[in-house]
Design a protein around this motif. Structure first.
Motif, mmCIF file in Angstrom:
data_model
loop_
_atom_site.group_PDB
_atom_site.id
_atom_site.type_symbol
_atom_site.label_atom_id
_atom_site.label_comp_id
_atom_site.label_asym_id
_atom_site.label_seq_id
_atom_site.Cartn_x
_atom_site.Cartn_y
_atom_site.Cartn_z
ATOM 1 N N ALA A 16 0.890 -1.188 -0.048
ATOM 2 C CA ALA A 16 -0.158 -0.048 -0.287
ATOM 3 C C ALA A 16 0.835 1.370 0.067
ATOM 4 C CB ALA A 16 -1.006 -0.061 1.317
ATOM 5 N N VAL A 17 0.380 2.261 -0.753
ATOM 6 C CA VAL A 17 1.118 3.519 -0.943
ATOM 7 C C VAL A 17 -0.001 4.687 -0.410
ATOM 8 C CG1 VAL A 17 0.745 4.130 -3.179
ATOM 9 C CG2 VAL A 17 2.895 4.864 -2.056
ATOM 10 N N GLY A 18 0.671 5.410 0.455
ATOM 11 C CA GLY A 18 0.075 6.642 0.921
ATOM 12 C C GLY A 18 0.992 7.578 1.678
ATOM 13 N N ARG A 19 0.576 8.057 2.704
ATOM 14 C CA ARG A 19 1.231 9.253 3.589
ATOM 15 C C ARG A 19 0.992 8.799 4.890
ATOM 16 N NH1 ARG A 19 2.612 13.818 0.724
ATOM 17 N NH2 ARG A 19 1.884 13.845 -1.276
ATOM 18 N N ALA A 57 4.571 7.334 1.772
ATOM 19 C CA ALA A 57 5.450 6.323 2.279
ATOM 20 C C ALA A 57 4.772 4.857 1.656
ATOM 21 C CB ALA A 57 5.145 6.057 3.651
ATOM 22 N N VAL A 58 5.452 3.655 1.822
ATOM 23 C CA VAL A 58 4.988 2.605 1.278
ATOM 24 C C VAL A 58 4.807 1.514 2.399
ATOM 25 C CG1 VAL A 58 7.040 1.681 0.004
ATOM 26 C CG2 VAL A 58 4.635 0.820 -0.657
ATOM 27 N N VAL A 90 8.189 2.314 4.468
ATOM 28 C CA VAL A 90 9.564 2.857 3.653
ATOM 29 C C VAL A 90 9.006 4.216 3.385
ATOM 30 C CG1 VAL A 90 11.102 2.563 1.998
ATOM 31 C CG2 VAL A 90 10.246 0.697 3.203
ATOM 32 N N LEU A 91 9.767 5.224 3.634
ATOM 33 C CA LEU A 91 9.490 6.470 3.104
ATOM 34 C C LEU A 91 10.164 6.477 1.743
ATOM 35 C CD1 LEU A 91 10.846 8.783 6.293
ATOM 36 C CD2 LEU A 91 8.402 7.786 5.617
ATOM 37 N N VAL A 107 -0.161 -2.911 10.886
ATOM 38 C CA VAL A 107 0.728 -2.311 9.853
ATOM 39 C C VAL A 107 0.180 -1.245 9.038
ATOM 40 C CG1 VAL A 107 2.195 -3.156 8.077
ATOM 41 C CG2 VAL A 107 1.865 -4.531 9.909
ATOM 42 N N LEU A 108 -0.954 -1.443 8.607
ATOM 43 C CA LEU A 108 -1.593 -0.358 7.776
ATOM 44 C C LEU A 108 -2.034 0.868 8.352
ATOM 45 C CD1 LEU A 108 -4.011 -2.441 5.346
ATOM 46 C CD2 LEU A 108 -1.843 -1.162 5.009
ATOM 47 N N VAL A 109 -2.056 0.821 9.629
ATOM 48 C CA VAL A 109 -2.512 2.185 10.382
ATOM 49 C C VAL A 109 -1.149 3.130 10.310
ATOM 50 C CG1 VAL A 109 -4.197 1.004 12.040
ATOM 51 C CG2 VAL A 109 -1.937 1.306 12.760
ATOM 52 N N LYS A 110 -0.006 2.570 10.043
ATOM 53 C CA LYS A 110 1.161 3.552 9.948
ATOM 54 C C LYS A 110 0.895 4.499 8.486
ATOM 55 C CE LYS A 110 4.344 0.319 11.936
ATOM 56 N NZ LYS A 110 5.627 -0.357 11.760
ATOM 57 N N LEU A 111 0.018 4.239 7.817
ATOM 58 C CA LEU A 111 -0.381 4.936 6.800
ATOM 59 C C LEU A 111 -1.828 5.602 7.140
ATOM 60 C CD1 LEU A 111 0.266 3.076 3.465
ATOM 61 C CD2 LEU A 111 1.723 4.775 4.537
#
Length: 101
Positions: A31-34, A41-42, A64-65, A88-92
């Motif tokens: 997943a890619v986002g912010r 980040a991804v 990863v930034l 893991v996904l909540v980091k984005l």
């Protein structure tokens, strides 16, 4: 670096090789986002290569930034990840693209 190679790899479930934090890394971008700070980040499953502090033998999820990735290129490895756990996904904070299930 353009985000397009990352987005293409996510959509097509293609593994990538890149340099990040001076380590060659082999990973499946999911997943890619912010981030919460708005940094692109991804979230990816790194299955091979190096990492600061080492890496689990079975691979591990990482955020990863994008601005720190260099020499991003597809590789011929088979897709090696299932969807990550929610933690893991909540980091984005803003997700733009995720891998098809």
């Amino acid at each position: 670096m353009s985000n397009d190679p990352i987005r293409d790899a996510i959509r097509n479930r293609t593994c990538l090789t890149a340099v990040y934090d001076n380590y060659v890394r082999y990973f499946c971008p999911y997943a890619v986002g912010r981030t919460a700070e708005g940094v692109p980040a991804v979230v990816a499953f790194q299955y091979e290569g190096g990492a600061k502090g080492g890496m689990a033998s079975r691979g591990e999820w990482r955020m990863v930034l994008l601005h720190m990735l260099r020499d991003v290129r597809p590789n011929s490895d088979a897709w090696q990840c299932d969807p990550p756990r929610e933690r893991v996904l909540v980091k984005l904070r803003e997700i733009e693209v995720t891998a098809p299930t």
